[in-house]
Design a protein around this motif. Structure first.
Motif, PDB file in Angstrom:
ATOM      1  N   GLY A  30     -69.322  46.965  25.777  1.00 37.91           N
ATOM      2  CA  GLY A  30     -70.006  46.724  27.039  1.00 37.91           C
ATOM      3  C   GLY A  30     -71.244  47.578  27.238  1.00 37.91           C
ATOM      4  N   LEU A  31     -71.217  48.800  26.713  1.00 35.93           N
ATOM      5  CA  LEU A  31     -72.362  49.708  26.887  1.00 35.93           C
ATOM      6  C   LEU A  31     -73.389  49.595  25.769  1.00 35.93           C
ATOM      7  CD1 LEU A  31     -70.594  52.891  28.284  1.00 35.93           C
ATOM      8  CD2 LEU A  31     -71.736  51.036  29.536  1.00 35.93           C
ATOM      9  N   MET A  32     -73.101  48.795  24.759  1.00 36.72           N
ATOM     10  CA  MET A  32     -74.015  48.660  23.621  1.00 36.72           C
ATOM     11  C   MET A  32     -75.443  48.278  24.036  1.00 36.72           C
ATOM     12  SD  MET A  32     -73.768  49.429  20.470  1.00 36.72           S
ATOM     13  CE  MET A  32     -72.076  49.261  19.962  1.00 36.72           C
ATOM     14  N   PRO A  33     -75.650  47.358  24.989  1.00 32.55           N
ATOM     15  CA  PRO A  33     -77.034  47.054  25.386  1.00 32.55           C
ATOM     16  C   PRO A  33     -77.775  48.265  25.943  1.00 32.55           C
ATOM     17  CG  PRO A  33     -75.551  45.340  26.173  1.00 32.55           C
ATOM     18  CD  PRO A  33     -74.690  46.462  25.639  1.00 32.55           C
ATOM     19  N   LEU A  34     -77.077  49.133  26.679  1.00 31.71           N
ATOM     20  CA  LEU A  34     -77.720  50.336  27.218  1.00 31.71           C
ATOM     21  C   LEU A  34     -77.994  51.349  26.111  1.00 31.71           C
ATOM     22  CD1 LEU A  34     -75.662  50.836  30.506  1.00 31.71           C
ATOM     23  CD2 LEU A  34     -77.845  49.667  30.198  1.00 31.71           C
ATOM     24  N   LEU A  35     -77.117  51.426  25.137  1.00 29.23           N
ATOM     25  CA  LEU A  35     -77.333  52.308  23.987  1.00 29.23           C
ATOM     26  C   LEU A  35     -78.510  51.821  23.149  1.00 29.23           C
ATOM     27  CD1 LEU A  35     -73.592  52.841  23.173  1.00 29.23           C
ATOM     28  CD2 LEU A  35     -75.209  54.717  23.514  1.00 29.23           C
ATOM     29  N   ARG A  36     -78.607  50.518  22.964  1.00 33.45           N
ATOM     30  CA  ARG A  36     -79.721  49.967  22.177  1.00 33.45           C
ATOM     31  C   ARG A  36     -81.069  50.245  22.826  1.00 33.45           C
ATOM     32  NH1 ARG A  36     -76.187  45.064  21.214  1.00 33.45           N
ATOM     33  NH2 ARG A  36     -75.320  45.459  19.149  1.00 33.45           N
ATOM     34  N   GLY A  37     -81.074  50.474  24.141  1.00 32.29           N
ATOM     35  CA  GLY A  37     -82.310  50.785  24.846  1.00 32.29           C
ATOM     36  C   GLY A  37     -82.770  52.222  24.650  1.00 32.29           C
ATOM     37  N   SER A  38     -81.941  53.043  24.040  1.00 35.45           N
ATOM     38  CA  SER A  38     -82.265  54.452  23.834  1.00 35.45           C
ATOM     39  C   SER A  38     -83.067  54.638  22.545  1.00 35.45           C
ATOM     40  CB  SER A  38     -80.969  55.273  23.733  1.00 35.45           C
ATOM     41  OG  SER A  38     -81.259  56.608  23.363  1.00 35.45           O
ATOM     42  N   SER A  39     -83.953  55.612  22.571  1.00 40.76           N
ATOM     43  CA  SER A  39     -84.690  55.957  21.342  1.00 40.76           C
ATOM     44  C   SER A  39     -83.833  56.840  20.432  1.00 40.76           C
ATOM     45  CB  SER A  39     -85.987  56.688  21.697  1.00 40.76           C
ATOM     46  OG  SER A  39     -85.691  57.896  22.382  1.00 40.76           O
ATOM     47  N   ARG A  40     -82.690  57.290  20.934  1.00 37.90           N
ATOM     48  CA  ARG A  40     -81.818  58.184  20.163  1.00 37.90           C
ATOM     49  C   ARG A  40     -80.338  57.886  20.432  1.00 37.90           C
ATOM     50  NH1 ARG A  40     -82.862  63.683  23.666  1.00 37.90           N
ATOM     51  NH2 ARG A  40     -82.861  62.655  25.666  1.00 37.90           N
ATOM     52  N   PRO A  41     -79.922  56.642  20.270  1.00 33.94           N
ATOM     53  CA  PRO A  41     -78.540  56.300  20.623  1.00 33.94           C
ATOM     54  C   PRO A  41     -77.527  56.898  19.648  1.00 33.94           C
ATOM     55  CG  PRO A  41     -79.521  54.489  19.455  1.00 33.94           C
ATOM     56  CD  PRO A  41     -80.621  55.509  19.664  1.00 33.94           C
ATOM     57  N   ASP A  42     -76.362  57.219  20.186  1.00 32.85           N
ATOM     58  CA  ASP A  42     -75.280  57.687  19.328  1.00 32.85           C
ATOM     59  C   ASP A  42     -73.954  57.429  20.033  1.00 32.85           C
ATOM     60  OD1 ASP A  42     -74.097  58.746  17.078  1.00 32.85           O
ATOM     61  OD2 ASP A  42     -75.066  60.696  17.238  1.00 32.85           O
ATOM     62  N   ILE A  43     -72.931  57.244  19.234  1.00 34.11           N
ATOM     63  CA  ILE A  43     -71.569  57.060  19.727  1.00 34.11           C
ATOM     64  C   ILE A  43     -70.695  58.054  18.985  1.00 34.11           C
ATOM     65  CG2 ILE A  43     -69.605  55.487  19.921  1.00 34.11           C
ATOM     66  CD1 ILE A  43     -71.678  53.169  19.658  1.00 34.11           C
ATOM     67  N   VAL A  44     -69.925  58.807  19.752  1.00 33.39           N
ATOM     68  CA  VAL A  44     -68.983  59.758  19.168  1.00 33.39           C
ATOM     69  C   VAL A  44     -67.598  59.367  19.666  1.00 33.39           C
ATOM     70  CG1 VAL A  44     -68.249  62.176  19.094  1.00 33.39           C
ATOM     71  CG2 VAL A  44     -70.697  61.609  19.133  1.00 33.39           C
ATOM     72  N   THR A  45     -66.682  59.171  18.737  1.00 33.41           N
ATOM     73  CA  THR A  45     -65.306  58.869  19.103  1.00 33.41           C
ATOM     74  C   THR A  45     -64.447  60.059  18.702  1.00 33.41           C
ATOM     75  OG1 THR A  45     -65.672  56.501  18.841  1.00 33.41           O
ATOM     76  CG2 THR A  45     -63.383  57.253  18.817  1.00 33.41           C
ATOM     77  N   ILE A  46     -63.822  60.661  19.703  1.00 31.84           N
ATOM     78  CA  ILE A  46     -62.991  61.840  19.465  1.00 31.84           C
ATOM     79  C   ILE A  46     -61.652  61.370  18.912  1.00 31.84           C
ATOM     80  CG2 ILE A  46     -61.892  63.860  20.490  1.00 31.84           C
ATOM     81  CD1 ILE A  46     -65.013  63.915  20.477  1.00 31.84           C
ATOM     82  N   GLY A  47     -61.342  61.845  17.745  1.00 31.57           N
ATOM     83  CA  GLY A  47     -60.109  61.440  17.091  1.00 31.57           C
ATOM     84  C   GLY A  47     -59.007  62.453  17.289  1.00 31.57           C
ATOM     85  N   SER A  48     -58.143  62.465  16.344  1.00 33.98           N
ATOM     86  CA  SER A  48     -56.992  63.347  16.350  1.00 33.98           C
ATOM     87  C   SER A  48     -56.570  63.504  14.905  1.00 33.98           C
ATOM     88  CB  SER A  48     -55.863  62.705  17.156  1.00 33.98           C
ATOM     89  OG  SER A  48     -54.627  63.309  16.881  1.00 33.98           O
ATOM     90  N   ILE A  49     -55.876  64.561  14.614  1.00 34.21           N
ATOM     91  CA  ILE A  49     -55.336  64.679  13.265  1.00 34.21           C
ATOM     92  C   ILE A  49     -54.464  63.464  12.956  1.00 34.21           C
ATOM     93  CG2 ILE A  49     -53.281  66.016  13.904  1.00 34.21           C
ATOM     94  CD1 ILE A  49     -53.821  67.623  11.266  1.00 34.21           C
ATOM     95  N   SER A  50     -53.903  62.855  14.010  1.00 37.65           N
ATOM     96  CA  SER A  50     -53.096  61.646  13.828  1.00 37.65           C
ATOM     97  C   SER A  50     -53.910  60.488  13.269  1.00 37.65           C
ATOM     98  CB  SER A  50     -52.471  61.227  15.157  1.00 37.65           C
ATOM     99  OG  SER A  50     -51.583  62.209  15.612  1.00 37.65           O
TER     100      SER A  50
END
Length: 177
Positions: A128-148
């Motif tokens: 859903g937020l991908m269009p707003l991210l694509r509008g950025s000159s420096r987009p990034d996505i970080v997904t916090i994981g787990s040792i699991s």
């Protein structure tokens, strides 16, 4: 790659920002000059983090109620963010629900909540937020994981549904990359 040194003025969405790691990241991001948007299930907890950020940095933060385990809640949050922002520079997928291992059977609603929050909710929010991210000159996505989420990781005190959900979250991160 985004580092704390180049976050000045960036707009950052943080899910699970009401406590723990999400709250700590939101405070650190504000201290680095970004404008965090705090998302989570507990408005009171989010407002407490927003107050801490304001006291420490003078940065006014937006609070958005978001239950990643509820598709309608994700849709409302995405609609609100799209209406109020033209660009998002960074999305931090931190929100997840914990489910500890148990000798007792897990209730179906617990299992679905864990899997939906970590997998479906993370996917729908990111999509859903991908269009707003694509509008950025420096987009990034970080997904916090787990040792699991690591292949071959010991389950330890976590439940199988949480373990599986974190493994799926790692696959989402790979897929979005």
């Amino acid at each position: 790659m985004i580092s704390l040194q180049n976050l000045e003025g960036s707009v950052v969405v943080v899910s699970g920002a009401g406590r723990g790691l999400g709250a700590a990241m939101a405070v650190s991001l504000a201290e680095a000059g970004s404008r965090p948007i705090l998302c989570g299930r507990n408005r009171e907890a989010l407002e407490s983090v927003a107050s801490t950020i304001l006291e420490r940095t003078g940065v006014q933060t937006q609070v958005v109620e978001l239950d990643l385990g509820d598709a309608a809640s994700v849709a409302r949050a995405v609609t609100q963010l799209k209406a109020e922002h033209e660009v998002i520079d960074l999305l931090i997928n931190n929100g997840a629900m914990w489910l500890e291992s148990s000798e007792e059977d897990h209730r179906p609603e617990e299992v679905l909540a864990v899997v939906n929050a970590a997998v479906s909710g993370t996917f729908l929010l990111t999509q859903g937020l991908m269009p707003l991210l694509r509008g950025s000159s420096r987009p990034d996505i970080v997904t916090i994981g787990s040792i699991s989420g690591l292949p071959g990781a010991a389950i330890q005190t976590t439940s199988v549904p949480f373990y599986a959900a974190k493994r799926a979250q790692a696959a989402l991160a790979d897929g979005f990359a």
